[in-house]
Write a protein that holds these residues in place. Structure first.
Motif, short mmCIF file in Angstrom:
data_model
loop_
_atom_site.label_atom_id
_atom_site.label_comp_id
_atom_site.label_asym_id
_atom_site.label_seq_id
_atom_site.Cartn_x
_atom_site.Cartn_y
_atom_site.Cartn_z
N TYR A 43 0.84 -1.20 0.00
CA TYR A 43 0.00 0.00 0.00
C TYR A 43 0.87 1.25 0.00
N ARG A 44 1.92 1.24 0.82
CA ARG A 44 2.83 2.39 0.85
C ARG A 44 3.48 2.59 -0.51
N ALA A 45 3.90 1.50 -1.12
CA ALA A 45 4.54 1.58 -2.43
C ALA A 45 3.57 2.14 -3.46
N ALA A 46 2.31 1.70 -3.40
CA ALA A 46 1.31 2.20 -4.34
C ALA A 46 1.08 3.70 -4.14
N LEU A 47 0.98 4.13 -2.89
CA LEU A 47 0.82 5.57 -2.61
C LEU A 47 1.97 6.38 -3.17
N MET A 48 3.17 5.90 -2.93
CA MET A 48 4.35 6.62 -3.43
C MET A 48 4.34 6.68 -4.95
N SER A 49 3.97 5.58 -5.59
CA SER A 49 3.92 5.53 -7.05
C SER A 49 2.90 6.52 -7.59
N TYR A 50 1.70 6.51 -7.00
CA TYR A 50 0.67 7.43 -7.45
C TYR A 50 1.09 8.88 -7.25
N ASN A 51 1.71 9.17 -6.12
CA ASN A 51 2.17 10.54 -5.88
C ASN A 51 3.16 10.98 -6.94
N LEU A 52 4.12 10.11 -7.26
CA LEU A 52 5.10 10.45 -8.30
C LEU A 52 4.42 10.58 -9.66
N LEU A 53 3.48 9.71 -9.94
CA LEU A 53 2.75 9.75 -11.21
C LEU A 53 2.01 11.08 -11.38
#
Length: 107
Positions: free
Chosen positions: A51-61
């Motif tokens: 979940y943390r990785a997904a949040l970070m990915s979306y933020n960068l996206l």
């Protein structure tokens, strides 16, 4: 979710509640429950690395700082009843809404 027999009534009740949200402030208790729910689920979700990785990915996206979620709970807690009323008045436009109903196919 509801039974097929209750779809029309469910839609009617939902539209009544959304209309009320456009006219009146939600109660302090409703806002408190919503904040507790959102903050609690968020904290539980953060326990999963995926979940943390997904949040970070979306933020960068989206061009945000990868740790943009650090102040999520603070942002949720800063929402007021007046903010909810204004959002409802701004975004709940029943003249241009779409209602979608998913149900099993009839045999």
């Amino acid at each position: 979710a509801t039974s097929p027999q209750k779809v029309e009534n469910t839609i009617h009740c939902l539209m009544q509640e959304l209309t009320l949200m456009k006219k009146e402030l939600i109660t302090k208790e409703e806002l408190s429950r919503a904040k507790n729910y959102l903050n609690g689920n968020f904290q539980i979700s953060l326990q999963k690395y995926s979940y943390r990785a997904a949040l970070m990915s979306y933020n960068l996206l989206y061009g945000l700082d990868y740790q943009n979620f650090d102040d999520y709970c603070q942002k949720i807690n800063s929402v007021t009843r007046e903010d909810i009323l204004l959002a409802a008045q701004t975004f709940f436009d029943f003249n241009s809404c779409t209602i979608s109903i998913a149900k099993p196919s009839e045999k």
